[in-house]
Design an enzyme around this catalytic site. Structure first.
Site, PDB file in Angstrom:
ATOM      1  N   ASP A   1      23.099  29.981   3.821  1.00 56.97           N
ATOM      2  CA  ASP A   1      21.897  29.404   4.412  1.00 56.97           C
ATOM      3  C   ASP A   1      22.304  28.142   5.176  1.00 56.97           C
ATOM      4  O   ASP A   1      23.427  27.653   5.021  1.00 56.97           O
ATOM      5  CB  ASP A   1      20.888  29.084   3.310  1.00 56.97           C
TER       6      ASP A   1
ATOM      7  N   THR B   1      19.899  25.104   5.887  1.00 53.46           N
ATOM      8  CA  THR B   1      19.260  23.864   5.459  1.00 53.46           C
ATOM      9  C   THR B   1      19.724  23.449   4.070  1.00 53.46           C
ATOM     10  O   THR B   1      19.591  24.198   3.104  1.00 53.46           O
ATOM     11  CB  THR B   1      17.725  24.018   5.462  1.00 53.46           C
TER      12      THR B   1
ATOM     13  N   GLU C   1       8.767  19.086   4.381  1.00 48.15           N
ATOM     14  CA  GLU C   1       7.447  18.467   4.233  1.00 48.15           C
ATOM     15  C   GLU C   1       7.562  16.949   4.052  1.00 48.15           C
ATOM     16  O   GLU C   1       6.688  16.211   4.505  1.00 48.15           O
ATOM     17  CB  GLU C   1       6.707  19.101   3.062  1.00 48.15           C
TER      18      GLU C   1
ATOM     19  N   LYS D   1       0.672  25.424   9.238  1.00 48.28           N
ATOM     20  CA  LYS D   1       1.945  25.082   9.876  1.00 48.28           C
ATOM     21  C   LYS D   1       2.944  26.179   9.526  1.00 48.28           C
ATOM     22  O   LYS D   1       2.806  26.880   8.515  1.00 48.28           O
ATOM     23  CB  LYS D   1       2.464  23.721   9.415  1.00 48.28           C
TER      24      LYS D   1
ATOM     25  N   ARG E   1      14.816  21.671  14.408  1.00 49.70           N
ATOM     26  CA  ARG E   1      14.047  22.769  13.828  1.00 49.70           C
ATOM     27  C   ARG E   1      12.591  22.563  14.225  1.00 49.70           C
ATOM     28  O   ARG E   1      12.005  21.516  13.937  1.00 49.70           O
ATOM     29  CB  ARG E   1      14.189  22.764  12.310  1.00 49.70           C
TER      30      ARG E   1
ATOM     31  N   THR F   1      19.746  32.054   8.558  1.00 50.28           N
ATOM     32  CA  THR F   1      18.785  30.963   8.470  1.00 50.28           C
ATOM     33  C   THR F   1      17.416  31.397   8.979  1.00 50.28           C
ATOM     34  O   THR F   1      17.301  32.330   9.777  1.00 50.28           O
ATOM     35  CB  THR F   1      19.284  29.751   9.284  1.00 50.28           C
TER      36      THR F   1
ATOM     37  N   ARG G   1      15.863  33.341  12.123  1.00 50.45           N
ATOM     38  CA  ARG G   1      14.566  33.845  11.623  1.00 50.45           C
ATOM     39  C   ARG G   1      14.789  34.909  10.537  1.00 50.45           C
ATOM     40  O   ARG G   1      14.145  35.944  10.507  1.00 50.45           O
ATOM     41  CB  ARG G   1      13.738  34.415  12.765  1.00 50.45           C
TER      42      ARG G   1
ATOM     43  N   ASN H   1      12.615  35.546  -3.422  1.00 53.38           N
ATOM     44  CA  ASN H   1      12.897  36.756  -2.652  1.00 53.38           C
ATOM     45  C   ASN H   1      14.376  36.929  -2.324  1.00 53.38           C
ATOM     46  O   ASN H   1      14.779  37.961  -1.797  1.00 53.38           O
ATOM     47  CB  ASN H   1      12.084  36.760  -1.349  1.00 53.38           C
TER      48      ASN H   1
END
Length: 1075
Positions: free
Chosen positions: A383, A385, A499, A559, A602, A660, A719, A747
């Site tokens: 990944d 992030t 966030e 969002k 991002r 990602t 994506r 997931n």
């Protein structure tokens, strides 16, 4: 007994009925707070008072089991048989020596393995489910056993509830309580639920499943999020009561299969009994427990036990089946020579040491199997992030179509909204980029007019456009679960990094969530939340419904990923007003997204609409016909160490893939920065460049055949959805690749399970992901994966080395003893080149501790500059087997030659009478030859330990371009355990040869003088032969590499392999490989 305290039927102390208490009562009882949690200063006292949050009887380290394991293994069983035989034939000296060897093996093995087991147990406990607690207003992620009563705990989808909680906040919250109630459906929770006693009966009669304001330990969160106060831990929880009632019910007896009527035929009883016996015997011998390699080596040891029996039969056969005690002892000793001493114990100790080393390098091992497999990893799917990047996101740009572009300057405090310069431009990012390009093309050397500096108050000032900006801030602040607050030591944030960044941006304009929903300065709250639709990895959106208290109007705030939000938009707010969202608008928005993404940002979209429905509505209805309010661009800088780690992966022949959820341009930009994509993209064709970076939609649209026709799998998939990760793993497996996959969400569990090595994030990963993984990264950093691979390669190397050392010794000993049967005296008895006690001593001194030293050897300097090893071959490669045979033959030949020269060349060849027992009647030459053979075999075995440290490089020059006259001394001194065990073994030969009584009576050899010359010469010849053999291997493998098109340098070839196929392959328009 209080009405609020039910009786306990399981022996547990009675617990209050916490579901009857309000949150205020709980806070008063436990001296905690629903906002800030417990004070840090109270934690130690609470841990001392209540103990650790653990269930008792959960296994742990069993002293008896480890002790039995030391006794019931092939080596010790053969020694016990030898001890019994020695007693039976009244050979008291030999039986005493064997008893000492048994005791030494068991005691040393027990101490080492017990320490290793304790280490493994403590490290495995660190990888148990973690908990997010709020203490002194700061969020901490801690191991679940460290949770205390009164802690304020946050849980979300995929988490395992760490203790019994009284919920104080729950949003769309459901848990799976099948462990407690047997109910297969999740239970919806309500923090505001109050038991009113309408159903009749006592409060204590309310079932666990009906206490919907409680969440219980070990249940799994299936939906939503919640906060709760810990009311019970460990054995005082509901699951603890069940564990207490089930204590001692574990059994190792196979169940009998019965017919529908409850009866079972006789043969099923026999089958169950046989399988039970087989299971227990296999467990004692290690055949059905442990890692695959441990089971393989246990089977090898048992197999060699039967070979040892065969060799003992050969000894009796060679002596016409006579049963003299010397022959019996020699037969037993010959059998012992085939059993690799301490093999399984040394493996266990090595695995424990590797696990401990990984923990120091921020990697927790959940499944020992992965330790053996790490050295074979060819591809890492990571990944972005928080793994490749720092996970410290900051908002750098916000584009509001009705206003313009707001830019935020750099600062060293990402959560401090009071620092960092603001600037504003009425132009969109795309318009600014176009003007900049025109400026550069014109050759004008003057500066482009930069965005004007401004302040938060100036940006909020204005007429109607300010209302649009406030709506944008409402979404940023309210469609957000993060908390940003100022403490004495600075600003802190709690929540998801994305966030936190957006919430910090809202705080710059004094528009924080707390001020809007809780009020400030005596004002009432402006907004109240009605519903929440949490972020989903499939929809890639989050939505909330809020009511404005001033006029009771309801609004939806959304969002998420730009592409997904745009598909839900019907209108867009522009400077000209609210207009329909057309294809032209979509193209304009996407152009701005591309510009921001190319800067490594991002990009998320923010949208809203009014809402009038009551009651719970389907998510699709809520997220339909939205109004796009703007974009926000977040920057997450790559970790400083990531680029070097990716480069090292390429050096090691490991391909790195980035999977990602970010926009394709953002992903491409970061991938180039960290080195996943080559910087010289211009050297590749356009089709190849496009195939290096794909979106999940493009990848998922391709069939398996189309994917398999690609010269290499994409290096970046943007994506990315969870099922895309699964397809990537399957595609890698079809290419015979051995892959490691990272993941953190619920997931991600399927892809983690399907990958050869599943790696979960320890800081931000869900408990479900951790449970599905093999390794857990405690710091979530990519370079920790590289550390794990390096440690895995080191362990695989060392295991191969000590296995070679032990088995080569067995070959030498077996050949010397079996061929030595040909030496016969005048009575037709075999004259043994080594006495049984000598063999026992050699096995004891040259096997256990040197092998442990080899297992602890530091990694070779080039370990991360080689190609990954084959996962199929395991440790028993053709090279290792050939090495074992060569070293065994050379060592045996030298030992037999030494014995033969002393007896037949330098003396008259008289083998004497009863030379296996006494030195009279002409046996002195045999006793002297036996001393020399004993010394030579001991030294060869010890020198072999140093030679196998590197299977190809010279012992005198393991590191290229170093001084061969001094480097070897530094190398052997680096491994203190190996050095001192070999020094002890080397010098122990002298007292064994010269101590009166010990030499002639016990060891059956005599003091020697000039024979030491043969021992030294034989040792030197062995070293030269080993060095010559390794030189021949280096030449051979170098020529093989050159023939295969490499450089002959394994380090350079590993790097060349990474992008070679990209440069040699082309594509046609149908995405098929052009040969």
């Amino acid at each position: 007994m209080s009405a609020n305290t039910p009786p306990s039927s399981s022996g547990a102390p009675p617990q209050p009925l916490y579901f009857l208490m309000s949150s205020n009562e709980l806070c008063e009882k436990f001296n905690t707070s629903v906002q800030s949690g417990l004070e840090d200063s109270k934690i130690a006292a609470l841990q001392h008072e209540h103990g650790r949050n653990e269930l008792q009887g959960g296994g742990g380290v069993s002293v008896v089991s480890i002790l039995m394991g030391q006794i019931f293994n092939a080596m010790v069983l053969v020694l016990i048989i030898a001890f019994a035989v020695s007693l039976g034939i009244k050979s008291w000296i030999e039986s005493g020596v064997i008893a000492f060897v048994i005791l030494a093996n068991v005691v040393v093995g027990f101490i080492q393995e017990y320490g290793s087991a304790k280490t493994m147990s403590s490290l495995l406990s660190l990888s148990s489910p973690s908990a997010v607690v709020i203490r002194s207003s700061v969020s901490h992620t801690i191991p679940s056993p460290e949770v205390v009563v009164g802690d304020l705990v946050e849980v979300k989808t995929g988490d395992v509830i760490p203790a019994d909680l009284r919920l104080v906040e729950a949003v769309n919250f459901e848990t799976d309580e099948a462990l407690l109630t047997g109910e297969s459906l999740p239970v919806a929770k309500d923090a505001e639920w109050v038991w009113e006693g309408k159903e009749g009966g006592e409060a204590s009669e309310v079932g666990v499943g009906d206490r919907v304001n409680m969440a219980f330990s070990s249940s799994t969160v299936t939906k939503g999020r919640a906060k709760g106060i810990v009311v019970a831990i460990g054995m005082n929880t509901e699951i603890g009561s069940i564990a207490r009632s089930l204590g001692g019910s574990d059994t190792k007896v196979r169940k009998i299969r019965r017919n529908d009527d409850g009866h079972a035929p006789f043969q099923r009883y026999v089958s169950a009994y046989a399988l039970t016996v087989s299971d227990n015997v296999g467990s004692f011998l290690g055949l059905n427990k442990g890692t695959p390699l441990q089971r393989t080596l246990s089977k090898l040891a048992v197999g060699l036990f039967f070979v040892a029996v065969l060799f003992a039969i050969i000894v009796f056969s060679a002596n016409t089946w006579k049963t003299d005690k010397e022959i019996v002892l020699y037969a037993v000793a010959t059998g012992l020579s085939m059993i690799p001493a301490s093999l399984v114990v040394v493996l266990t100790i090595t695995l424990a040491g590797g696990t401990r080393a990984m923990a120091k390098r921020n990697v927790l091992v959940r499944k020992l199997d992965s330790l053996e497999a790490l050295g074979a990893v060819t591809d890492i799917c990571s990944d972005k992030t928080g793994t490749l990047t720092q996970g410290k996101m900051v908002v750098r740009a916000a584009f509001i179509p009705s206003k313009g572009t707001i830019l935020v300057g750099e600062n060293n405090e990402p959560f401090n909204p009071t620092i960092g310069d603001l600037s504003f431009s009425p132009l969109s990012p795309a318009e600014q980029a176009r003007r900049s390009e025109k400026h550069d093309a014109s050759g004008n050397k003057g500066a482009v007019t930069p965005p004007a500096s401004t302040t938060a108050d100036e940006l909020k000032a204005g007429g109607e456009e300010n209302q649009h900006f406030e709506r944008f801030l409402n979404i940023a602040s309210l469609c957000n679960l993060a908390t940003v607050l100022e403490k004495e030591d600075g600003w802190v944030a709690r929540g998801d990094p994305t966030e936190c960044a957006i919430q910090t941006f809202a705080h710059r304009f004094k528009w924080g969530r707390e001020s809007l929903t809780e009020g400030k300065n005596g004002e009432n709250a402006k907004w109240a939340q009605i519903a929440e639709y949490p972020f989903d990895s499939d929809t890639k959106k989050m939505s909330v419904i809020f009511v404005r208290n001033s006029d009771e109007k309801q609004f939806v705030f959304t969002k998420g990923a730009v592409e997904r939000v745009l598909t839900s938009c019907k209108t867009i707010q522009t400077a000209e007003g609210l207009v329909d969202f057309t294809e032209d608008h979509e193209a304009t928005v996407m152009e701005n997204v591309e510009v921001l993404a190319e800067q490594g940002l991002r990009v998320l979209a923010l949208a809203t609409k009014t809402w009038s429905n009551t009651g719970e509505a389907p998510r699709d209805d809520v997220e339909r016909d939205l109004t796009l309010m703007g974009l926000v661009g977040l920057y997450d800088p790559p970790r400083p160490e990531t680029q070097g780690a990716v480069r090292e992966c390429h050096n090691a022949g490991i391909q790195v893939h980035m999977l990602t959820g970010d926009h394709v341009a953002t992903a491409r930009s970061i991938a180039i920065q960290v080195g996943i994509l080559p910087r010289n993209l211009t050297s590749f064709s356009k089709e190849v460049i496009n195939s290096m970076v794909l979106t999940a939609a493009q990848f998922d649209k391709m069939s398996d055949d189309e994917i398999d026709k690609m010269p290499m799998l994409p290096l970046v998939i943007a994506r990315c959805a969870p099922h895309t990760k699964v397809r990537m793993v399957e595609a890698l497996h079809r290419r015979k690749a051995f892959c490691a996959m990272t993941g953190d969400g619920v997931n991600d569990a399927p892809s983690l399970k399907r990958a050869d090595i599943g790696i979960a994030m320890g800081m931000n990963g869900s408990d479900v992901a951790k449970d599905a993984s093999d390794l857990v990264l405690t710091n979530d950093q990519f370079d920790s994966i590289l550390n794990a691979v390096e440690e895995g390669r080191r362990m695989a190397d060392n295991i191969s080395k000590f296995v070679l050392h032990l088995l080569a010794q067995n070959v030498i000993q077996a050949l010397v003893l079996l061929i030595g049967l040909a030496f016969k005296d005048v009575n037709g008895f075999s004259v043994f080149p080594l006495a049984p006690v000598e063999i026992l001593y050699i096995i004891m001194v040259t096997s256990g501790f040197p092998a442990m030293g080899i297992g602890a050897q530091a990694a070779s300097h080039d370990i991360m500059k080689r190609k990954p090893r084959s996962a199929k071959n395991g440790i028993f490669t053709h090279e290792l087997l050939l090495d074992m045979l060569v070293y065994g033959l050379v060592g045996a030949a030298l030992c037999l030659a030494t014995f033969t020269l002393i007896v037949f060349a330098f003396n008259d060849g008289n083998l004497g009478i009863d030379s296996n027992n006494t030195e009279g009647d002409g046996s002195i030459n045999v006793f002297r030859a036996r001393s020399a053979t004993f010394g030579l075999l001991t030294w060869i075995s010890l020198f072999l330990a140093f030679e196998v440290i590197d299977l190809r490089r010279s012992f005198f020059r393991r590191v290229p371009k170093t001084d061969p006259f001094t480097q070897w001394a530094r190398d052997i001194w680096d491994n203190k355990l190996l050095f001192w065990s070999c020094v002890f073994g080397f010098f122990s030969v002298f007292p064994i040869v010269y101590i009166p009584g010990l030499n002639t009576i016990v060891m059956k050899h005599a003091p020697i003088t000039w024979e030491w010359a043969l021992v030294f010469i034989g040792s030197l010849i062995f070293l030269l032969a080993a060095e010559g053999w390794k030189l021949a291997k280096r030449v051979y493998f170098r020529r093989q590499a050159i023939k295969a098109g490499g450089t002959g340098d394994e380090e350079d070839d590993a790097v060349l392999e990474i992008f070679r196929e990209w440069t040699t392959a082309g594509w046609d328009k149908e995405r098929t490989l052009v040969v």
